[in-house]
Write an enzyme that holds these catalytic residues in place. Structure first.
Site, short mmCIF file in Angstrom:
data_model
loop_
_atom_site.label_atom_id
_atom_site.label_comp_id
_atom_site.label_asym_id
_atom_site.label_seq_id
_atom_site.Cartn_x
_atom_site.Cartn_y
_atom_site.Cartn_z
CD GLU A 42 -31.54 -29.95 -46.09
OE1 GLU A 42 -31.22 -28.59 -46.26
OE2 GLU A 42 -31.66 -30.88 -46.91
CB SER A 98 -28.23 -28.33 -45.10
OG SER A 98 -29.04 -27.23 -45.53
CE1 TYR A 134 -29.58 -23.29 -43.05
CE2 TYR A 134 -28.42 -25.43 -43.04
CZ TYR A 134 -29.25 -24.45 -43.54
OH TYR A 134 -29.63 -24.77 -44.86
NE ARG A 192 -27.19 -21.56 -52.09
CZ ARG A 192 -27.40 -22.31 -51.30
NH1 ARG A 192 -28.44 -22.22 -50.35
NH2 ARG A 192 -26.71 -23.46 -50.88
CG ASP A 223 -24.20 -23.65 -53.66
OD1 ASP A 223 -24.72 -22.33 -53.34
OD2 ASP A 223 -24.36 -24.55 -52.54
CD GLU A 261 -24.53 -28.93 -53.16
OE1 GLU A 261 -25.93 -28.91 -52.24
OE2 GLU A 261 -23.62 -29.67 -52.75
CG ASN A 303 -30.69 -25.70 -52.08
OD1 ASN A 303 -31.89 -25.68 -52.08
ND2 ASN A 303 -29.76 -25.48 -50.87
N GLY A 311 -32.71 -22.19 -48.06
CA GLY A 311 -33.15 -21.75 -46.79
C GLY A 311 -33.72 -20.43 -47.02
#
Length: 313
Positions: A24, A153, A219, A258, A260, A273, A275, A279
Protein backbone atom coordinates in the site's frame (compact mmCIF):
# COMPACT_ATOMS: atom_id res chain seq x y z
CA UNK A 1 -3.58 14.73 28.77
CA UNK A 2 -4.07 18.08 30.48
CA UNK A 3 -7.34 20.00 30.12
CA UNK A 4 -5.55 22.97 28.56
CA UNK A 5 -5.26 22.79 24.79
CA UNK A 6 -1.63 22.16 23.79
CA UNK A 7 0.14 24.72 21.65
CA UNK A 8 1.96 24.05 18.41
CA UNK A 9 5.23 24.75 20.21
CA UNK A 10 4.47 22.13 22.85
CA UNK A 11 4.01 19.48 20.19
CA UNK A 12 7.52 20.13 18.88
CA UNK A 13 8.88 18.80 15.60
CA UNK A 14 6.70 16.15 13.97
CA UNK A 15 7.75 13.45 11.52
CA UNK A 16 5.01 12.32 9.15
CA UNK A 17 5.93 8.72 8.39
CA UNK A 18 4.76 7.66 4.95
CA UNK A 19 5.58 5.39 2.03
CA UNK A 20 7.36 2.37 3.43
CA UNK A 21 7.79 -0.94 1.64
CA UNK A 22 4.30 -2.46 1.87
CA UNK A 23 1.90 -3.15 -1.00
CA UNK A 24 0.00 0.00 0.00
CA UNK A 25 2.99 2.31 -0.44
CA UNK A 26 1.35 4.52 -3.08
CA UNK A 27 -1.74 5.11 -0.96
CA UNK A 28 0.45 5.84 2.07
CA UNK A 29 2.35 8.50 0.14
CA UNK A 30 -0.95 10.19 -0.72
CA UNK A 31 -2.18 9.95 2.88
CA UNK A 32 1.11 11.33 4.17
CA UNK A 33 1.11 14.24 1.76
CA UNK A 34 -2.42 15.22 2.83
CA UNK A 35 -1.49 14.98 6.52
CA UNK A 36 1.70 16.97 5.95
CA UNK A 37 -0.19 19.79 4.23
CA UNK A 38 -2.82 19.90 7.00
CA UNK A 39 -0.18 20.18 9.74
CA UNK A 40 1.68 22.84 7.79
CA UNK A 41 -1.51 24.87 7.59
CA UNK A 42 -1.73 24.58 11.39
CA UNK A 43 1.76 25.97 11.74
CA UNK A 44 3.25 22.72 13.07
CA UNK A 45 6.99 22.15 12.59
CA UNK A 46 6.60 19.06 10.42
CA UNK A 47 8.70 17.03 8.01
CA UNK A 48 7.81 14.23 5.63
CA UNK A 49 9.81 11.03 6.11
CA UNK A 50 9.61 8.33 3.44
CA UNK A 51 10.21 5.24 5.54
CA UNK A 52 12.99 2.86 4.52
CA UNK A 53 15.12 0.30 6.31
CA UNK A 54 17.24 3.14 7.68
CA UNK A 55 14.28 4.68 9.54
CA UNK A 56 15.79 4.32 13.04
CA UNK A 57 18.89 6.28 12.09
CA UNK A 58 16.86 8.95 10.33
CA UNK A 59 14.58 9.45 13.31
CA UNK A 60 17.50 9.57 15.75
CA UNK A 61 19.26 12.19 13.66
CA UNK A 62 16.16 14.24 12.78
CA UNK A 63 15.54 15.83 16.17
CA UNK A 64 11.86 14.85 16.14
CA UNK A 65 9.58 15.10 19.15
CA UNK A 66 6.80 12.83 17.88
CA UNK A 67 5.58 10.98 14.80
CA UNK A 68 2.34 10.98 12.85
CA UNK A 69 2.12 7.50 11.32
CA UNK A 70 0.56 7.57 7.84
CA UNK A 71 1.89 4.16 6.86
CA UNK A 72 -0.48 1.46 5.63
CA UNK A 73 0.09 -2.27 5.65
CA UNK A 74 3.11 -4.24 6.72
CA UNK A 75 5.94 -2.46 8.45
CA UNK A 76 3.70 0.45 9.37
CA UNK A 77 0.36 -0.84 10.55
CA UNK A 78 1.38 -4.16 12.10
CA UNK A 79 3.31 -3.07 15.19
CA UNK A 80 6.76 -3.01 13.60
CA UNK A 81 7.19 0.77 13.37
CA UNK A 82 5.34 1.18 16.67
CA UNK A 83 7.89 -1.05 18.41
CA UNK A 84 10.73 0.90 16.85
CA UNK A 85 9.24 4.20 18.02
CA UNK A 86 8.76 2.80 21.51
CA UNK A 87 12.44 1.82 21.51
CA UNK A 88 13.35 5.39 20.56
CA UNK A 89 10.89 6.74 23.17
CA UNK A 90 9.29 8.81 20.41
CA UNK A 91 5.53 9.38 20.93
CA UNK A 92 3.31 8.54 17.97
CA UNK A 93 -0.28 8.55 16.76
CA UNK A 94 -2.69 5.65 16.79
CA UNK A 95 -2.52 2.20 18.30
CA UNK A 96 0.47 0.73 20.09
CA UNK A 97 2.33 -2.47 19.28
CA UNK A 98 -0.32 -4.90 20.51
CA UNK A 99 -3.35 -3.23 18.95
CA UNK A 100 -1.52 -2.70 15.68
CA UNK A 101 -0.29 -6.29 15.45
CA UNK A 102 -3.65 -7.86 16.29
CA UNK A 103 -5.65 -5.44 14.15
CA UNK A 104 -3.46 -6.27 11.15
CA UNK A 105 -4.00 -10.01 11.63
CA UNK A 106 -7.52 -10.86 10.47
CA UNK A 107 -7.36 -14.38 11.92
CA UNK A 108 -6.37 -13.23 15.42
CA UNK A 109 -8.95 -10.44 15.27
CA UNK A 110 -11.73 -12.91 14.48
CA UNK A 111 -10.60 -15.30 17.21
CA UNK A 112 -10.85 -12.53 19.80
CA UNK A 113 -14.21 -11.38 18.52
CA UNK A 114 -15.59 -14.91 18.53
CA UNK A 115 -14.39 -15.45 22.10
CA UNK A 116 -16.22 -12.26 23.12
CA UNK A 117 -19.41 -13.07 21.26
CA UNK A 118 -18.96 -10.28 18.73
CA UNK A 119 -20.67 -11.36 15.47
CA UNK A 120 -18.21 -12.11 12.66
CA UNK A 121 -18.61 -14.45 9.66
CA UNK A 122 -17.58 -18.10 9.93
CA UNK A 123 -14.12 -18.82 8.60
CA UNK A 124 -11.25 -21.23 8.08
CA UNK A 125 -7.49 -20.68 8.03
CA UNK A 126 -5.57 -21.80 4.95
CA UNK A 127 -1.83 -22.49 5.00
CA UNK A 128 0.47 -23.59 2.21
CA UNK A 129 0.29 -27.30 1.46
CA UNK A 130 -2.35 -29.86 0.46
CA UNK A 131 -5.88 -28.46 0.59
CA UNK A 132 -9.16 -30.38 0.74
CA UNK A 133 -11.32 -28.17 -1.45
CA UNK A 134 -14.55 -30.01 -0.71
CA UNK A 135 -13.97 -29.86 3.04
CA UNK A 136 -13.18 -26.13 2.90
CA UNK A 137 -16.28 -25.37 0.84
CA UNK A 138 -18.44 -27.43 3.20
CA UNK A 139 -16.97 -25.83 6.34
CA UNK A 140 -17.13 -22.18 5.25
CA UNK A 141 -19.89 -22.35 2.65
CA UNK A 142 -20.21 -20.79 -0.78
CA UNK A 143 -19.81 -18.07 -1.78
CA UNK A 144 -16.76 -17.22 0.30
CA UNK A 145 -13.99 -14.64 0.37
CA UNK A 146 -10.36 -15.77 0.38
CA UNK A 147 -7.87 -13.12 1.41
CA UNK A 148 -4.42 -12.70 2.94
CA UNK A 149 -4.57 -12.72 6.72
CA UNK A 150 -2.20 -9.76 7.06
CA UNK A 151 -2.85 -7.32 4.23
CA UNK A 152 -5.11 -4.32 3.93
CA UNK A 153 -7.08 -2.45 1.26
CA UNK A 154 -8.60 -5.73 0.03
CA UNK A 155 -5.24 -6.60 -1.56
CA UNK A 156 -5.19 -10.21 -2.75
CA UNK A 157 -8.88 -10.84 -2.02
CA UNK A 158 -11.03 -13.07 -4.24
CA UNK A 159 -14.69 -13.97 -4.21
CA UNK A 160 -15.21 -17.71 -4.69
CA UNK A 161 -18.60 -18.90 -5.95
CA UNK A 162 -17.65 -22.43 -6.99
CA UNK A 163 -15.41 -25.05 -5.40
CA UNK A 164 -13.28 -25.15 -8.56
CA UNK A 165 -12.29 -21.50 -8.01
CA UNK A 166 -10.69 -22.09 -4.60
CA UNK A 167 -7.23 -23.10 -5.87
CA UNK A 168 -6.88 -20.01 -8.06
CA UNK A 169 -8.06 -17.75 -5.25
CA UNK A 170 -5.54 -19.30 -2.87
CA UNK A 171 -2.74 -18.81 -5.40
CA UNK A 172 -3.67 -15.12 -5.66
CA UNK A 173 -3.70 -14.77 -1.87
CA UNK A 174 -0.43 -16.60 -1.35
CA UNK A 175 1.31 -13.99 -3.49
CA UNK A 176 0.85 -11.65 -0.51
CA UNK A 177 0.93 -13.84 2.60
CA UNK A 178 1.68 -17.36 3.84
CA UNK A 179 -1.61 -17.47 5.77
CA UNK A 180 -5.01 -16.95 4.20
CA UNK A 181 -8.47 -16.42 5.63
CA UNK A 182 -11.43 -18.13 4.00
CA UNK A 183 -14.53 -16.31 5.19
CA UNK A 184 -18.23 -16.80 4.54
CA UNK A 185 -19.41 -14.20 2.05
CA UNK A 186 -22.03 -11.91 3.51
CA UNK A 187 -24.47 -10.68 0.90
CA UNK A 188 -25.84 -7.34 1.93
CA UNK A 189 -24.88 -3.74 2.52
CA UNK A 190 -21.41 -2.65 3.64
CA UNK A 191 -20.84 -0.04 6.33
CA UNK A 192 -17.85 1.44 8.09
CA UNK A 193 -17.55 3.00 11.53
CA UNK A 194 -14.77 5.49 12.21
CA UNK A 195 -13.40 5.91 15.73
CA UNK A 196 -11.62 9.07 16.88
CA UNK A 197 -10.15 9.21 20.40
CA UNK A 198 -12.95 7.11 21.89
CA UNK A 199 -15.70 8.82 19.89
CA UNK A 200 -17.76 7.03 17.25
CA UNK A 201 -18.25 9.13 14.10
CA UNK A 202 -21.30 8.90 11.83
CA UNK A 203 -21.54 5.59 9.97
CA UNK A 204 -21.03 5.45 6.21
CA UNK A 205 -22.83 3.06 3.87
CA UNK A 206 -20.66 2.06 0.93
CA UNK A 207 -22.26 1.33 -2.43
CA UNK A 208 -19.60 0.09 -4.88
CA UNK A 209 -20.40 -0.01 -8.57
CA UNK A 210 -18.66 -3.39 -8.89
CA UNK A 211 -19.51 -6.66 -7.13
CA UNK A 212 -17.62 -5.70 -4.00
CA UNK A 213 -15.55 -2.90 -2.50
CA UNK A 214 -12.11 -3.87 -3.82
CA UNK A 215 -8.88 -1.88 -4.17
CA UNK A 216 -9.97 -0.21 -7.42
CA UNK A 217 -13.34 0.77 -5.94
CA UNK A 218 -11.60 2.24 -2.89
CA UNK A 219 -8.92 4.34 -4.54
CA UNK A 220 -9.60 4.77 -8.25
CA UNK A 221 -13.31 4.55 -8.98
CA UNK A 222 -15.46 7.65 -9.10
CA UNK A 223 -18.57 5.46 -9.33
CA UNK A 224 -18.48 4.14 -5.77
CA UNK A 225 -21.14 5.95 -3.73
CA UNK A 226 -20.83 6.84 -0.05
CA UNK A 227 -23.94 7.54 1.99
CA UNK A 228 -23.67 9.56 5.20
CA UNK A 229 -26.18 9.69 6.84
CA UNK A 230 -26.09 5.97 6.23
CA UNK A 231 -29.87 5.51 6.18
CA UNK A 232 -30.23 3.42 9.34
CA UNK A 233 -32.57 4.40 12.14
CA UNK A 234 -30.70 6.51 14.73
CA UNK A 235 -31.05 3.91 17.49
CA UNK A 236 -29.77 1.16 15.15
CA UNK A 237 -26.80 3.27 14.10
CA UNK A 238 -25.99 4.03 17.74
CA UNK A 239 -26.12 0.36 18.69
CA UNK A 240 -23.85 -0.63 15.80
CA UNK A 241 -21.47 2.20 16.66
CA UNK A 242 -21.20 0.92 20.21
CA UNK A 243 -20.60 -2.62 18.91
CA UNK A 244 -17.87 -1.35 16.56
CA UNK A 245 -16.19 0.56 19.38
CA UNK A 246 -16.27 -2.58 21.53
CA UNK A 247 -14.72 -4.56 18.68
CA UNK A 248 -12.07 -1.86 18.15
CA UNK A 249 -11.06 -1.83 21.79
CA UNK A 250 -11.19 -5.64 22.02
CA UNK A 251 -8.10 -5.99 19.83
CA UNK A 252 -6.22 -3.35 21.82
CA UNK A 253 -6.65 -0.59 19.24
CA UNK A 254 -6.54 2.99 20.51
CA UNK A 255 -6.65 6.54 19.21
CA UNK A 256 -8.23 6.43 15.81
CA UNK A 257 -9.22 3.84 13.23
CA UNK A 258 -12.08 2.16 11.47
CA UNK A 259 -14.22 -0.97 11.80
CA UNK A 260 -15.85 -2.47 8.71
CA UNK A 261 -19.07 -4.47 8.83
CA UNK A 262 -21.85 -5.92 6.70
CA UNK A 263 -25.59 -6.10 7.29
CA UNK A 264 -27.20 -9.08 5.57
CA UNK A 265 -30.65 -9.44 4.06
CA UNK A 266 -32.07 -10.50 7.44
CA UNK A 267 -30.76 -7.34 9.10
CA UNK A 268 -27.99 -9.15 10.98
CA UNK A 269 -24.68 -7.30 11.43
CA UNK A 270 -21.36 -9.07 10.80
CA UNK A 271 -18.06 -7.41 11.66
CA UNK A 272 -15.26 -7.95 9.16
CA UNK A 273 -12.05 -6.25 10.28
CA UNK A 274 -10.28 -3.39 12.04
CA UNK A 275 -8.13 -0.82 10.28
CA UNK A 276 -5.79 0.92 12.73
CA UNK A 277 -4.30 3.39 10.22
CA UNK A 278 -6.99 4.10 7.61
CA UNK A 279 -6.34 6.08 4.48
CA UNK A 280 -6.32 9.86 4.54
CA UNK A 281 -6.72 10.46 0.79
CA UNK A 282 -9.51 12.21 -1.10
CA UNK A 283 -11.28 8.83 -1.41
CA UNK A 284 -10.85 7.91 2.26
CA UNK A 285 -13.66 7.13 4.67
CA UNK A 286 -12.51 8.55 8.00
CA UNK A 287 -12.30 12.12 6.64
CA UNK A 288 -15.82 11.67 5.20
CA UNK A 289 -17.20 10.54 8.55
CA UNK A 290 -15.38 13.35 10.33
CA UNK A 291 -16.83 15.92 7.93
CA UNK A 292 -20.32 14.59 8.67
CA UNK A 293 -19.59 15.20 12.36
CA UNK A 294 -18.53 18.80 11.64
CA UNK A 295 -14.79 18.08 11.80
CA UNK A 296 -12.89 19.35 8.78
CA UNK A 297 -9.77 17.61 7.51
CA UNK A 298 -7.26 19.88 9.24
CA UNK A 299 -9.05 19.53 12.57
CA UNK A 300 -9.21 15.75 12.12
CA UNK A 301 -5.46 15.57 11.56
CA UNK A 302 -4.90 17.83 14.56
CA UNK A 303 -7.04 15.66 16.83
CA UNK A 304 -5.23 12.52 15.69
CA UNK A 305 -1.90 14.20 16.41
CA UNK A 306 -3.08 15.13 19.91
CA UNK A 307 -3.46 11.41 20.52
CA UNK A 308 0.33 11.18 20.54
CA UNK A 309 0.55 13.18 23.76
CA UNK A 310 1.71 11.33 26.86
CA UNK A 311 -1.07 9.34 28.49
CA UNK A 312 -3.35 9.51 25.47
CA UNK A 313 -2.68 5.93 24.27
Amino acid sequence: MSSAAPTVAELGKVAVLMGGWAAERDVSLKSGAAVLAALQRRGVAVEAVDVGRDILDRLREGGFDRAFIALHGRGGEDGVIQGALDLLQLPYTGSGVLGSAIGMDKVRTKQIWQAMGIPTPGHAVIRRGPLDLADLAAHVGLPMAIKPAREGSTIGISRVDRQEEVAEACAAGFRHDDVLLAERWIQGEEYTVAVLNGRVLPMIRIEPAADFYDYAAKYHSNETQYHCPCGLAPEREQALGELALQAFEAVGATGWGRVDLMIDADGEAWLLEVNTIPGMTDHSLVPMAAAAAGIDFDELVWQILLGSLEGAR
